[in-house]
Write an enzyme that holds these catalytic residues in place. Sequence first.
Site, short mmCIF file in Angstrom:
data_model
loop_
_atom_site.label_atom_id
_atom_site.label_comp_id
_atom_site.label_asym_id
_atom_site.label_seq_id
_atom_site.Cartn_x
_atom_site.Cartn_y
_atom_site.Cartn_z
N ASP A 1 9.07 -18.05 -17.70
CA ASP A 1 7.62 -17.83 -17.75
C ASP A 1 7.13 -17.47 -19.15
O ASP A 1 6.20 -18.08 -19.68
CB ASP A 1 7.21 -16.69 -16.80
CG ASP A 1 7.01 -17.17 -15.37
OD1 ASP A 1 7.12 -18.39 -15.12
OD2 ASP A 1 6.77 -16.32 -14.50
N ARG B 1 6.04 -0.53 -16.84
CA ARG B 1 4.93 -1.29 -17.41
C ARG B 1 4.17 -0.55 -18.50
O ARG B 1 3.91 -1.13 -19.57
CB ARG B 1 4.00 -1.73 -16.26
CG ARG B 1 3.49 -3.11 -16.36
CD ARG B 1 4.50 -4.15 -16.70
NE ARG B 1 5.20 -4.73 -15.57
CZ ARG B 1 6.17 -5.62 -15.69
NH1 ARG B 1 6.59 -6.02 -16.88
NH2 ARG B 1 6.76 -6.12 -14.63
N ASP C 1 0.75 -5.62 -11.85
CA ASP C 1 1.21 -5.49 -13.23
C ASP C 1 0.15 -5.86 -14.24
O ASP C 1 0.05 -5.27 -15.31
CB ASP C 1 2.48 -6.31 -13.45
CG ASP C 1 3.68 -5.60 -12.83
OD1 ASP C 1 3.60 -4.36 -12.68
OD2 ASP C 1 4.67 -6.25 -12.52
N SER D 1 11.89 -13.93 -7.13
CA SER D 1 11.25 -13.47 -8.35
C SER D 1 11.66 -12.02 -8.52
O SER D 1 11.39 -11.19 -7.64
CB SER D 1 9.74 -13.62 -8.21
OG SER D 1 9.10 -12.78 -9.15
#
Lengths: 406, 406, 406, 406
Positions: free
Chosen positions: D15, D95, D124, D178
């Site tokens: 990605d 994060r 996120d 994922s």
Amino acid sequence: MAKEKIAVAYSGGLDTSVMVRWLIEHYDADVIAVTGNIGENKELASVKEKALATGAKKAFVIDAQKEFIADYCYPALKANALYENAYPMATALGRPLLAKILVETAIQEGCTAVAHGCTGKGNDQVRFEVVANTLAPQLKVIAPLRDPRWGFKSREEEIAYAQKHGIPVIVTKKSPYSIDANLWGVSIECGALEDPMTPPPSDAYQITGDPQSAPDTPETITIEFDKGAPVAVNGTHLDPVALVAALNTVGGRHGVGRIDLVENRLVGIKSREIYEAPGAMILHFAHRELERLTLDKPTARFKDSVAREYADLVYNGLWFSPLRNAFDAFIDETQKSVSGIVKVQLFKGSIALNGRSSPFSLYNENLATYTTSDTFNHSAAEGFIHIWGLPAKTAWNAQLKANGKK
Amino acid sequence: MAKEKIAVAYSGGLDTSVMVRWLIEHYDADVIAVTGNIGENKELASVKEKALATGAKKAFVIDAQKEFIADYCYPALKANALYENAYPMATALGRPLLAKILVETAIQEGCTAVAHGCTGKGNDQVRFEVVANTLAPQLKVIAPLRDPRWGFKSREEEIAYAQKHGIPVIVTKKSPYSIDANLWGVSIECGALEDPMTPPPSDAYQITGDPQSAPDTPETITIEFDKGAPVAVNGTHLDPVALVAALNTVGGRHGVGRIDLVENRLVGIKSREIYEAPGAMILHFAHRELERLTLDKPTARFKDSVAREYADLVYNGLWFSPLRNAFDAFIDETQKSVSGIVKVQLFKGSIALNGRSSPFSLYNENLATYTTSDTFNHSAAEGFIHIWGLPAKTAWNAQLKANGKK
Amino acid sequence: MAKEKIAVAYSGGLDTSVMVRWLIEHYDADVIAVTGNIGENKELASVKEKALATGAKKAFVIDAQKEFIADYCYPALKANALYENAYPMATALGRPLLAKILVETAIQEGCTAVAHGCTGKGNDQVRFEVVANTLAPQLKVIAPLRDPRWGFKSREEEIAYAQKHGIPVIVTKKSPYSIDANLWGVSIECGALEDPMTPPPSDAYQITGDPQSAPDTPETITIEFDKGAPVAVNGTHLDPVALVAALNTVGGRHGVGRIDLVENRLVGIKSREIYEAPGAMILHFAHRELERLTLDKPTARFKDSVAREYADLVYNGLWFSPLRNAFDAFIDETQKSVSGIVKVQLFKGSIALNGRSSPFSLYNENLATYTTSDTFNHSAAEGFIHIWGLPAKTAWNAQLKANGKK
Amino acid sequence: MAKEKIAVAYSGGLDTSVMVRWLIEHYDADVIAVTGNIGENKELASVKEKALATGAKKAFVIDAQKEFIADYCYPALKANALYENAYPMATALGRPLLAKILVETAIQEGCTAVAHGCTGKGNDQVRFEVVANTLAPQLKVIAPLRDPRWGFKSREEEIAYAQKHGIPVIVTKKSPYSIDANLWGVSIECGALEDPMTPPPSDAYQITGDPQSAPDTPETITIEFDKGAPVAVNGTHLDPVALVAALNTVGGRHGVGRIDLVENRLVGIKSREIYEAPGAMILHFAHRELERLTLDKPTARFKDSVAREYADLVYNGLWFSPLRNAFDAFIDETQKSVSGIVKVQLFKGSIALNGRSSPFSLYNENLATYTTSDTFNHSAAEGFIHIWGLPAKTAWNAQLKANGKK
């Protein structure tokens, strides 16, 4: 092919009048004007005629004053729900009812969309659209004031547009204030109010007199509650609408119920708002005092946290949500013994307490007294204190040890 | 063998004077009188002489006014701690400090016990004994008024005992009120106040005037805060003791700070109390308004629940407990930006807001304005509303289904 | 003159048998033995005969198992009420019901007092006496084990007293454990358990097997709930008593439901307790998972704070209090959509989740999916994030300024 | 004129590799790849080379593992912060740190924008953008996956794009999952997991073994805490990174730390998530048990409400907010005495307690014991019970009266 039909929340004022015309123009739609009456709408008398003259195909005026007070305001009162401990939420409580009236009419009239006149930075757009989406997910929601094509930059431009399209707007003395009023209270905003260091100009207030000009003699009123809801004033039973109207009058005369607030709006900013709510504030004051007499300590404490959440829920547009139902179930159970009378004294802007009594009072004079009629078991205190203080003693000394002080 | 030594919490009034003598008599002990001065003790000037004349071997008068305001009252102010949203807790905040002074003196003087003059049904016995047990578990605590041998049934009997033993009591005009006063406020109890339906007689109030007789012109004062603590009034920096005294004077003149409360006592009963706290109430009002400007929404909300717990903790005698320390750490962190000024207007018994400003204000006029200087991102609202309302819409419709309505 | 009549909470064990005799002796009273059956009482079969043989004038055995599970345990389950997030409160839930049965029988039989066999440092004395005082303030409460005349210092002394008075006590193999058991769970205390660093001896456990000896193959069971209450296991509808008994059996076989806890007792101390509650813990686990699927976020969050308070209330003996009623009203409203099934897997001491579904599920696969069937409005996120983050951004930067970092 | 410079949060996976190229193409910008290492990134070894080969002008790899565990995970552990009482928040805690690293690097390198690879329906994106806006309001935030031009509909299309542009992607066996992993835990999503009635396939788990295949012998480990933070395992002092890694290994071996959760996402929907966090879950379990021994009851209760709010705050992207700072101040104060050891037993997927001790334990065996070494004041109970039960008795009987039952 049939034209699209849009039901519009219509007040009769300049903004929504212009909006009706604008929607006809930009959506090539039939517009149905819907006006919910929850009190204090000065345009109400001629609102239907105006709507039709402006271009609406149909116009509905629906009296919802009693439903508003009994089913929206009184539950919030029983909850002691004041947003940020201050604001009785006249506008916030009115919005879900007005939105419900609108979507119900829209469905009945076969509309495919509803429209409202809220701006893009206020709370009302959220309240309106959340309710519409919740109650009628199949309806589209249109917010012309958020549409880039709206384009009006001032009141003057709206007036020019109205005149150009023959919209019957009574252009009164230009007020610098933006006002939203219903029976539960008035919200006032304007440029001059945007500096929190500046007190509101005296002409900003709509329904309360200046405390300094208020009568020099206090006025005492007696309010009776039954299961948490007010039922009588000075011994006279009144229906909800008449009761609140009466208190607005007497409270306004004594200058009570003015609120000057920097509050947290739902959309992420602080705003400065002026509110007037003489009736609502008198009722909140009296209800709370009656609860002091009739609710036991753990119930009162927990209910306090319900009050805060209830207010946030209402303010944030979540009237139609499972949690509000569950809160009402909790609150109604607590209110079973919240019956009795409260005497309040209004004087020069203040509300004071002159007495309270209830057949279900938990105050026991014989337990509380320091006179010889005392029935309290004094010797119980020693054991109580021993056990009550044991954990703090243990923990405090362990802390001293942990901090190296012992 | 050495006599037992008892340190007595001594005020100079009738009760504790009689108690000193009674302890000497019933415990065959040396008594040491300890008077903590936290303001407003009318007997203070001659208290030492009186104690010795009454039979105490030694007498200590310890000035703790500054410690009281700075280390006990201001933390409670920063916490917004009002017991049951109403009572600023003058007595509740004073008790742990007075108990601490007593046990410290007791230890220093080699006493084996401390004694206090609290009754068996009030909160103060709990506060006193929990603190004594926490700070000095080795000391015995004596509560003569809970002793079956105490036996005095009226003020008259106490006076007779005093006169018999040559105790120098100035028997002034017999007041029907039992009063506890310090710089943070006054607590008033008496027989006539025991019916919650009867307003307090006007002579019950000690430091506030009747609102009806207050000046006809409002008085506006400016209070400056630094990190949550008040530091100046009308531009003049004042130490904590002078600042609170000044506000008591001006507030008392305008009749503000009177509280008439049915409250939940720690010992399981409701009682009716009258309080006066003009300075404390002005400061609480102003501090809260400054926080509306400087605290963000989630912090303000959570701090609100801290306020309630903090007040309960203090009221319940748990000043010296780990949770109070942890609360103070939380609160002090939140107060770092609570600096600025608040203008309040005092008038005929009410406190109103005339303006507030802070260098760390979170109010942003450019975001809040409806004028053309608006910088708020209006188009963000649509996405926000969509996501905000999604859970309520989903849940409401699942509820309808569960209730068989869909 | 008629003798005093005392109703005694009678279990058939050594303590209460000795107590019956002791009361007859010390109060010169007629004793009525009352045994409430809430499950798992091993002495039940012969309890009536024993009571009469011990000297009771009358003996009542009242089956309250169904009432216990349906009206006491299931409400606590729907509340997710675990004391200190751990203990399902078998004993705490049983006590108010047993006390209610006792006072009801006492009133019916014309007794003037009730007596219980709780010690002076546990929670049960509080639960028992608070309920008795609440439901029947006119009855005296006698607690022989707190009476200075009680005097028994060991089990051996009680046995000697029993033998001397011909009390039919079956003296089995001396167990070092003090055990309280009912259908909702077992509480175990003893000397060896008093050091929190020592794991419980394996013979302490009464109804659960050692996880290491449990079957090597997991067992999956399906539990069905209707409005928050369990109604079926593996597809078979079961009444509350049978359902909990069935889960106790299967859970016990797999060693689940053991709890080793240092808890805060109501009487001011920490104690170390061992509990077994396989059925209750399986139900709590499953109920909570079903709520994750069916309750919306704000309801789930607020209900969490209700859970904590509910548990404290029950543990603290306040079952019969207005707040519990109000909580139940709140909870029942939330449970209207808590219907569906949960599959749990039991294996070697652990409970794991194998699936959950509900006709009122709020989980929407089309909104949640990352596949092409996605119906979530991605573009809404941008506006949402902007508004969501605005207050934190503003506040964080004001803090930096206040801290002199900006 | 200089090209725009964009700092990209780069992981080395497909990605973000595609995103680097896409940004160069669509923004005509210089891209700087920034990789924060917070553990468990399998691509880390070659990530810098990859970034440059993909077209980035510069690439930074910043080791932040220690900061992550010590300054983000341990504070959350001390808070007992589990989102919805279940999820230890590995991704949510990582994060804000990754976003901080990114904006710091962006500022240092003179970038005008930052970009991330989060989708438009997850949490996120919110965490990332709120942090970026808070810490560096001057930077633009780019979210290519929300850009209508992004257009990739599947992994295959991304691979094709990568191959076309010579991006060095190692196309391993196509995993249907994922996965987001760091040292504190792993988050797993995929199509097959989207039905809450389906248990996760066994190959979904990355770092924990199947409980059924776990060792047949339990393993007991001893964890030492100092002021709430773990410092040693089995007597060996370990730095934060090594300690968590060690517990991940041992916990993973015994199959502990698997979580299957239907949770409330911030963006208004419920989602179903699978997590693995053996080390984090062992630490949370042990920390909580140590607090049971060392925190007094009121502190433990209030801290519980902090835990819930803390978890929501972190989950909702508000790490950098004043309330988190204030919470940390509160928590650190409470942790001063949370030192000692906890023995936990890992076996076939479950964590059990084998003992706990602390030099600051509040458990007092002499107060708790039922043996003859008992020092508890039994006679205190009577007075305590009397006062404790008084309010409930009064309130319950007033309710009966209000309900017409008395």
